[in-house]
Design a protein around this motif. Structure first.
Motif, PDB file in Angstrom:
ATOM      1  N   THR A  10      -7.987  -2.600   3.056  1.00  0.00           N
ATOM      2  CA  THR A  10      -8.308  -1.167   3.017  1.00  0.00           C
ATOM      3  C   THR A  10      -9.330  -0.764   4.065  1.00  0.00           C
ATOM      4  O   THR A  10      -9.685   0.411   4.145  1.00  0.00           O
ATOM      5  CB  THR A  10      -8.842  -0.793   1.627  1.00  0.00           C
ATOM      6  OG1 THR A  10     -10.000  -1.586   1.314  1.00  0.00           O
ATOM      7  CG2 THR A  10      -7.773  -1.023   0.566  1.00  0.00           C
ATOM      8  N   TYR A  36      -6.052   2.628   6.203  1.00  0.00           N
ATOM      9  CA  TYR A  36      -7.008   3.584   5.646  1.00  0.00           C
ATOM     10  C   TYR A  36      -6.685   5.000   6.108  1.00  0.00           C
ATOM     11  O   TYR A  36      -6.766   5.955   5.322  1.00  0.00           O
ATOM     12  CB  TYR A  36      -8.427   3.197   6.056  1.00  0.00           C
ATOM     13  CG  TYR A  36      -9.478   4.135   5.510  1.00  0.00           C
ATOM     14  CD1 TYR A  36      -9.840   4.096   4.173  1.00  0.00           C
ATOM     15  CD2 TYR A  36     -10.093   5.070   6.334  1.00  0.00           C
ATOM     16  CE1 TYR A  36     -10.805   4.958   3.668  1.00  0.00           C
ATOM     17  CE2 TYR A  36     -11.057   5.925   5.840  1.00  0.00           C
ATOM     18  CZ  TYR A  36     -11.408   5.861   4.506  1.00  0.00           C
ATOM     19  OH  TYR A  36     -12.347   6.730   4.009  1.00  0.00           O
ATOM     20  N   LEU A  43      -8.566   8.507  -3.126  1.00  0.00           N
ATOM     21  CA  LEU A  43      -7.624   7.430  -2.823  1.00  0.00           C
ATOM     22  C   LEU A  43      -7.229   6.643  -4.076  1.00  0.00           C
ATOM     23  O   LEU A  43      -6.046   6.346  -4.287  1.00  0.00           O
ATOM     24  CB  LEU A  43      -8.224   6.483  -1.779  1.00  0.00           C
ATOM     25  CG  LEU A  43      -8.096   6.900  -0.312  1.00  0.00           C
ATOM     26  CD1 LEU A  43      -8.905   5.968   0.572  1.00  0.00           C
ATOM     27  CD2 LEU A  43      -6.647   6.907   0.128  1.00  0.00           C
ATOM     28  N   GLY A  97      -3.674   6.278   4.259  1.00  0.00           N
ATOM     29  CA  GLY A  97      -4.063   6.601   2.893  1.00  0.00           C
ATOM     30  C   GLY A  97      -4.842   7.903   2.803  1.00  0.00           C
ATOM     31  O   GLY A  97      -4.640   8.694   1.868  1.00  0.00           O
ATOM     32  N   SER A  98      -5.715   8.158   3.768  1.00  0.00           N
ATOM     33  CA  SER A  98      -6.491   9.398   3.777  1.00  0.00           C
ATOM     34  C   SER A  98      -5.586  10.612   3.912  1.00  0.00           C
ATOM     35  O   SER A  98      -5.777  11.629   3.229  1.00  0.00           O
ATOM     36  CB  SER A  98      -7.512   9.371   4.920  1.00  0.00           C
ATOM     37  OG  SER A  98      -8.437   8.324   4.749  1.00  0.00           O
ATOM     38  N   SER A 110      -8.872   1.871  -3.348  1.00  0.00           N
ATOM     39  CA  SER A 110     -10.020   2.546  -2.742  1.00  0.00           C
ATOM     40  C   SER A 110     -10.236   2.039  -1.322  1.00  0.00           C
ATOM     41  O   SER A 110     -10.007   0.855  -1.038  1.00  0.00           O
ATOM     42  CB  SER A 110     -11.286   2.306  -3.569  1.00  0.00           C
ATOM     43  OG  SER A 110     -11.129   2.804  -4.885  1.00  0.00           O
ATOM     44  N   GLY A 111     -10.683   2.919  -0.466  1.00  0.00           N
ATOM     45  CA  GLY A 111     -10.972   2.527   0.902  1.00  0.00           C
ATOM     46  C   GLY A 111     -12.242   1.702   0.983  1.00  0.00           C
ATOM     47  O   GLY A 111     -13.182   1.891   0.205  1.00  0.00           O
ATOM     48  N   SER A 141      -3.538  10.998   0.587  1.00  0.00           N
ATOM     49  CA  SER A 141      -4.395  11.430  -0.508  1.00  0.00           C
ATOM     50  C   SER A 141      -4.742  12.907  -0.376  1.00  0.00           C
ATOM     51  O   SER A 141      -4.675  13.667  -1.358  1.00  0.00           O
ATOM     52  CB  SER A 141      -5.675  10.595  -0.541  1.00  0.00           C
ATOM     53  OG  SER A 141      -6.537  11.032  -1.571  1.00  0.00           O
ATOM     54  N   TYR A 173       0.805  -1.225   0.000  1.00  0.00           N
ATOM     55  CA  TYR A 173       0.000   0.000   0.000  1.00  0.00           C
ATOM     56  C   TYR A 173       0.839   1.277   0.000  1.00  0.00           C
ATOM     57  O   TYR A 173       0.406   2.300  -0.537  1.00  0.00           O
ATOM     58  CB  TYR A 173      -0.911   0.008   1.239  1.00  0.00           C
ATOM     59  CG  TYR A 173      -1.947  -1.087   1.237  1.00  0.00           C
ATOM     60  CD1 TYR A 173      -3.153  -0.928   0.571  1.00  0.00           C
ATOM     61  CD2 TYR A 173      -1.713  -2.290   1.899  1.00  0.00           C
ATOM     62  CE1 TYR A 173      -4.114  -1.929   0.567  1.00  0.00           C
ATOM     63  CE2 TYR A 173      -2.664  -3.298   1.901  1.00  0.00           C
ATOM     64  CZ  TYR A 173      -3.868  -3.112   1.237  1.00  0.00           C
ATOM     65  OH  TYR A 173      -4.801  -4.112   1.219  1.00  0.00           O
ATOM     66  N   ALA A 175     -12.515   9.400   2.200  1.00  0.00           N
ATOM     67  CA  ALA A 175     -12.071   8.444   1.179  1.00  0.00           C
ATOM     68  C   ALA A 175     -11.835   9.084  -0.174  1.00  0.00           C
ATOM     69  O   ALA A 175     -11.538   8.386  -1.141  1.00  0.00           O
ATOM     70  CB  ALA A 175     -13.111   7.327   1.038  1.00  0.00           C
TER      71      ALA A 175
END
Length: 440
Positions: A266, A272, A328, A275-276, A335-336, A279, A58, A325
């Motif tokens: 995810t 997550y 992402l 990633g948020s 994708s979350g 992003s 990831y 989300a």
């Protein structure tokens, strides 16, 4: 570097808890139960994921370092904010007995509030055909098209707290005990059969803190640590067996609760959340407080009255994972999961970017201030601190949005009831003084 940051995060969180306990000798200081959650999310979980190689698919290493630097600073800001109000308390406050009529007012307030919540819960259960239909499949429950009915079930918590306050102020009787059971029993059923961490933690905190805080006492440290560990294991157990727990289930329950932590997907809070943050940073898209304002002013408006309310105010993202989300798949290539939550540091980062750090300090200060007021003033502050503490699992593990509407719904009945009770007490006292003066 990433591993070092993980250990530094744990040292900051646990060091803050140790300092808070040494200064206050209070096992209900906010850092005592918030620090383990922060260690779990920002140290243990990523450490387990990293050891199994679960993060490699990831993120790049420099991305992980970037995320963890801000996670570490976020934990530091929160701990410093919480400790800034001071740990030493002049005295332990016991809720002093009030006049009988104040206790009765609190009892009536608790009865009205709790029955409203119980009615909402009953309606949602009846809508799906009854208890068996509501809980005969995994991760289910009652339902109603109205958000006020769905969220109204939360009113059983303040109803429970107000009845408990009336007992502390006045007296205990069978009717009060029956109301306590009636308001907490449905949530116990729901927490088990829906395998939800949030309600499970809330029930444990409300029951334990109500019993001790209203009596001005504290459990021993070792008992608290043991009970906290059991509650944590129960929450992991419920999540690990979410697909197997329901009415009539004959599925074998797993006792391996670590699998849910080590599973790299995810929906994992750390993956997550990281990633948020990345992003939002790559897109330079931050909300600047608009999501939180929408929770306070837009969410209460029924969708039946304003169907496109979030789109009309320029926040269509709120309908999916509270807006965390976005982008992402474009920025990171994945994708979350639906319903995933990023944790409070990532959520605040998506909202304020660098200003998330002072916001975290302020949030820590808020917890510390509520704790101090409960110690020094008692009364409604005890119930409000219990409410805030019980919602801490939603704050750390999910989003601020998950806390805001619950806090408003649970706090307002307590403030309103206590204000009315105090005003009635003042009017009764004034009337009594007048009668004495005229008789003399």
């Amino acid at each position: 570097m990433f591993e070092i940051l993980l250990w530094i995060t744990a040292i900051i969180a646990l060091g803050g808890a140790f300092y808070a306990y040494c200064g206050s000798r209070d096992v209900f200081h906010p850092l005592i139960f918030l620090s383990p959650m922060m260690v779990f999310l920002y140290c243990w979980m990523p450490m387990k994921l990293d050891a199994s190689g679960g993060l490699d698919g990831y993120f790049q290493r420099d991305q992980l370092v970037f995320v963890q630097i801000w996670n570490t600073l976020g934990v530091l800001c929160f701990v410093l904010g919480c400790l800034s109000v001071g740990c030493r308390i002049p005295r332990m406050t016991v809720l002093e007995p009030q006049i009988e009529k104040v206790g009765r007012m609190l009892l009536w307030g608790g009865l009205i509030t709790g029955m409203a919540g119980l009615s909402a819960w009953t309606i949602s259960i009846m809508n799906v055909g009854g208890l068996r239909e509501a809980f005969s499949t995994a991760y289910s429950g009652g339902w109603d098209d109205s958000g006020y009915i769905r969220d109204g079930t939360l009113l059983m918590y303040p109803g429970f707290l107000l009845v408990a306050l009336s007992i502390a102020c006045w007296r205990m009787n069978l009717s009060s005990l029956f109301l306590l059971f009636a308001f907490m029993g449905p949530w116990m059923i729901q927490a088990w059969y829906t395998s939800r961490r949030g309600p499970t933690f809330m029930i444990a905190m409300v029951l334990a803190m109500t019993w001790y805080l209203n009596r001005g006492k504290r459990p021993p440290l070792l008992l608290t640590v043991g009970a906290g560990a059991l509650v944590g294991m129960l929450m992991l157990f419920l999540v690990s067996n979410r697909g197997a727990i329901y009415m009539g289930s004959d599925s074998e329950l797993s006792t391996d609760v670590t699998d849910i932590v080590e599973k790299p997907d995810t929906g994992n809070e750390y993956i997550y959340g990281a990633g948020s943050m990345l992003s939002a940073e790559q897109q330079l898209k931050f909300f600047g407080g608009r999501r939180y304002l929408a929770e306070v002013f837009i969410r209460p408006i029924p969708s039946a009255v304003w169907p496109n309310k979030y789109e009309d105010v320029g926040l269509p993202e709120l309908t999916h994972n509270a807006g965390t989300a976005e982008g992402l798949s474009d920025t990171l290539g994945w994708s979350g999961a639906d319903g995933a939550a990023p944790g409070f540091i990532a959520d605040l980062w998506v909202e304020f970017r660098w200003f998330a750090m002072p916001a975290l300090w302020l949030l820590g200060w808020l917890y510390g201030r509520f704790w101090r007021q409960a110690q020094l003033q008692g009364g409604p502050w005890v119930a409000q601190y219990i409410v805030l503490s019980s919602l801490s699992v939603y704050m750390v593990m999910q989003t601020m949005e998950a806390v805001i509407f619950r806090l408003l719904m649970m706090s307002l009945p307590i403030w309103i009831t206590w204000t009315v009770a105090n005003r009635k007490a003042q009017s009764w006292t004034a009337s009594a003084s007048y009668e004495v003066a005229t008789n003399v």
